[in-house]
Scaffold this motif. Structure first.
Motif, PDB file in Angstrom:
ATOM      1  N   MET A 151       3.292  34.850 -14.322  1.00  0.00           N
ATOM      2  CA  MET A 151       3.658  35.842 -13.600  1.00  0.00           C
ATOM      3  C   MET A 151       4.382  35.476 -12.312  1.00  0.00           C
ATOM      4  N   LEU A 152       5.874  35.982 -12.261  1.00  0.00           N
ATOM      5  CA  LEU A 152       6.515  35.937 -10.969  1.00  0.00           C
ATOM      6  C   LEU A 152       6.191  36.935 -10.180  1.00  0.00           C
ATOM      7  N   TYR A 153       5.843  36.785  -8.961  1.00  0.00           N
ATOM      8  CA  TYR A 153       5.624  37.591  -7.761  1.00  0.00           C
ATOM      9  C   TYR A 153       6.904  37.412  -6.507  1.00  0.00           C
ATOM     10  N   GLU A 154       7.261  38.492  -6.025  1.00  0.00           N
ATOM     11  CA  GLU A 154       8.158  38.556  -4.937  1.00  0.00           C
ATOM     12  C   GLU A 154       7.470  39.420  -3.842  1.00  0.00           C
ATOM     13  N   SER A 155       8.047  38.893  -2.679  1.00  0.00           N
ATOM     14  CA  SER A 155       7.658  39.961  -1.563  1.00  0.00           C
ATOM     15  C   SER A 155       8.815  40.804  -1.187  1.00  0.00           C
ATOM     16  N   ALA A 156       8.500  42.082  -0.873  1.00  0.00           N
ATOM     17  CA  ALA A 156       9.429  43.177  -0.577  1.00  0.00           C
ATOM     18  C   ALA A 156       9.062  44.116   0.414  1.00  0.00           C
ATOM     19  N   ARG A 157       9.994  44.283   1.423  1.00  0.00           N
ATOM     20  CA  ARG A 157       9.996  45.225   2.311  1.00  0.00           C
ATOM     21  C   ARG A 157       9.227  46.585   1.775  1.00  0.00           C
ATOM     22  N   GLY A 158       8.325  47.140   2.482  1.00  0.00           N
ATOM     23  CA  GLY A 158       7.879  48.395   1.970  1.00  0.00           C
ATOM     24  C   GLY A 158       6.563  48.505   0.792  1.00  0.00           C
ATOM     25  N   THR A 159       6.673  47.200   0.404  1.00  0.00           N
ATOM     26  CA  THR A 159       5.751  46.755  -0.943  1.00  0.00           C
ATOM     27  C   THR A 159       4.360  46.439  -0.388  1.00  0.00           C
ATOM     28  N   ARG A 160       3.278  47.191  -0.766  1.00  0.00           N
ATOM     29  CA  ARG A 160       1.745  46.767  -0.318  1.00  0.00           C
ATOM     30  C   ARG A 160       1.520  45.388  -0.868  1.00  0.00           C
ATOM     31  N   VAL A 161       0.859  44.572   0.105  1.00  0.00           N
ATOM     32  CA  VAL A 161       0.244  43.288  -0.451  1.00  0.00           C
ATOM     33  C   VAL A 161      -0.735  43.410  -1.554  1.00  0.00           C
ATOM     34  N   THR A 162      -0.574  42.523  -2.750  1.00  0.00           N
ATOM     35  CA  THR A 162      -1.518  42.773  -3.702  1.00  0.00           C
ATOM     36  C   THR A 162      -3.066  42.686  -3.273  1.00  0.00           C
ATOM     37  N   GLU A 163      -3.761  43.692  -3.755  1.00  0.00           N
ATOM     38  CA  GLU A 163      -4.993  43.591  -3.087  1.00  0.00           C
ATOM     39  C   GLU A 163      -5.963  43.137  -3.966  1.00  0.00           C
ATOM     40  N   VAL A 164      -6.919  42.120  -3.382  1.00  0.00           N
ATOM     41  CA  VAL A 164      -7.671  41.093  -4.607  1.00  0.00           C
ATOM     42  C   VAL A 164      -9.096  41.359  -3.766  1.00  0.00           C
ATOM     43  N   ARG A 165     -10.315  41.415  -4.439  1.00  0.00           N
ATOM     44  CA  ARG A 165     -11.490  41.875  -4.303  1.00  0.00           C
ATOM     45  C   ARG A 165     -12.400  40.819  -5.230  1.00  0.00           C
ATOM     46  N   GLN A 166     -13.080  40.031  -4.531  1.00  0.00           N
ATOM     47  CA  GLN A 166     -14.041  38.886  -5.273  1.00  0.00           C
ATOM     48  C   GLN A 166     -15.530  38.937  -4.873  1.00  0.00           C
ATOM     49  N   TYR A 167     -16.235  39.100  -5.612  1.00  0.00           N
ATOM     50  CA  TYR A 167     -17.875  39.229  -5.146  1.00  0.00           C
ATOM     51  C   TYR A 167     -18.482  38.062  -6.075  1.00  0.00           C
ATOM     52  N   PRO A 168     -19.279  37.053  -5.234  1.00  0.00           N
ATOM     53  CA  PRO A 168     -20.013  36.123  -6.032  1.00  0.00           C
ATOM     54  C   PRO A 168     -21.464  36.669  -6.480  1.00  0.00           C
ATOM     55  N   ASP A 169     -22.135  36.065  -7.393  1.00  0.00           N
ATOM     56  CA  ASP A 169     -23.480  36.081  -7.621  1.00  0.00           C
ATOM     57  C   ASP A 169     -23.869  37.423  -7.833  1.00  0.00           C
ATOM     58  N   VAL A 170     -23.077  38.353  -8.727  1.00  0.00           N
ATOM     59  CA  VAL A 170     -23.279  39.555  -8.963  1.00  0.00           C
ATOM     60  C   VAL A 170     -24.100  39.652 -10.277  1.00  0.00           C
ATOM     61  N   ALA A 171     -25.271  40.231 -10.281  1.00  0.00           N
ATOM     62  CA  ALA A 171     -26.334  40.121 -11.557  1.00  0.00           C
ATOM     63  C   ALA A 171     -26.015  41.196 -12.500  1.00  0.00           C
ATOM     64  N   PRO A 172     -26.021  40.956 -13.848  1.00  0.00           N
ATOM     65  CA  PRO A 172     -25.411  41.979 -14.632  1.00  0.00           C
ATOM     66  C   PRO A 172     -25.869  43.463 -14.484  1.00  0.00           C
ATOM     67  N   GLU A 173     -26.853  43.643 -14.105  1.00  0.00           N
ATOM     68  CA  GLU A 173     -27.469  44.993 -13.678  1.00  0.00           C
ATOM     69  C   GLU A 173     -26.899  45.515 -12.621  1.00  0.00           C
TER      70      GLU A 173
END
Length: 258
Positions: free
Chosen positions: A154-176
């Motif tokens: 995947m080729l990504y480019e920065s662009a004026r007016g485009t939101r920064v890609t949002e990434v959320r990561q959470y460790p040690d989340v139990a299945p339940e």
């Protein structure tokens, strides 16, 4: 960053390097030494793919010589059949722009999400994320392996007016705990991207019974699944979600596809 171009490809057979009997014997011995303290042994017939060769083919199809890359991130989970190679360094050599390169592993299906975070924090003008997985392990193991050899670039480019890609990561989340956490994350991210299409991995779907309508990622591809689907997505925002049952990482990202 925005996703301006993507390529995805399946691979069959073995890496060409395994045709070399000396290399095959060295790799077999190498992994035998690694797993011996754990009571395991090497497979009787080594097979599999080399991520360097897989990724090189993907890079050639996604990055034109006229569009040099500033940063390359390689994400994977399973060993390949060329353990002695610094694969990210090799890919920098064959990628237009000779970019700074990183390899991310040991995070299961969270690795590509971490790759997106690295890309966002690095501030590159043009960055390439390569996600690869193979369906063979070079040693005895009861662990499930991917259904097929696959890769996504995947080729990504920065662009004026485009939101920064949002990434959320959470460790040690139990299945339940996944259903409630996932519901809240999707609701919050969707509020900022009301037209985003939702893509979920089969692993996340399996522990989230009341999930919203979504596009299902290919089953049996724990590392490339959601990214394979993203690589074929039409223009617009895509919200991808994944859950690693073994390492208990819960991850989400919103990607703007051009």
């Amino acid at each position: 960053m925005r996703l301006v171009r993507a390529g995805r490809r399946g691979f069959t057979g073995d890496a060409a390097v395994l045709a070399d009997d000396e290399h095959r014997a060295q790799v077999t011995d190498y992994f035998a030494d690694l797993v011996r303290p754990f009571g395991a042994g090497p497979v009787t017939a080594l097979s599999g793919q080399s991520y360097g060769e897989m990724a090189r083919a993907l890079v050639a199809g996604v990055v034109p010589a006229t569009e040099p890359v500033d940063l390359l991130v390689l994400a994977f989970s399973i060993h390949d059949v060329w353990p002695g190679r610094a694969t990210a360094t090799y890919l920098s050599h064959v990628c237009p722009g000779t970019p700074m390169s990183f390899a991310i592993c040991d995070q299961g299906s969270a690795s590509p999400f971490t790759g997106l975070r690295v890309i966002g924090d690095y501030g590159a003008r043009r960055a390439l994320l390569v996600v690869v997985e193979q369906s063979s392990l070079p040693y005895e193991s009861a662990a499930a392996t991917p259904a097929a050899h696959r890769g996504v670039a995947m080729l990504y480019e920065s662009a004026r007016g485009t939101r920064v890609t949002e990434v959320r990561q959470y460790p040690d989340v139990a299945p339940e705990a996944v259903p409630e956490a996932a519901r809240l994350e999707v609701a919050e991210l969707s509020a900022g991207h009301p037209r985003a299409r939702l893509v979920l991995s089969d692993s996340l779907v399996g522990v989230w019974p009341d999930r919203p309508d979504h596009t299902a990622a290919p089953a049996g591809q724990p590392t490339t699944g959601v990214w394979w689907q993203l690589a074929g997505a039409p223009e617009g925002a895509v919200l991808v979600g994944d859950y690693d049952r073994e390492l208990r990482y819960l991850c989400f990202a919103v990607v703007e596809v051009e």
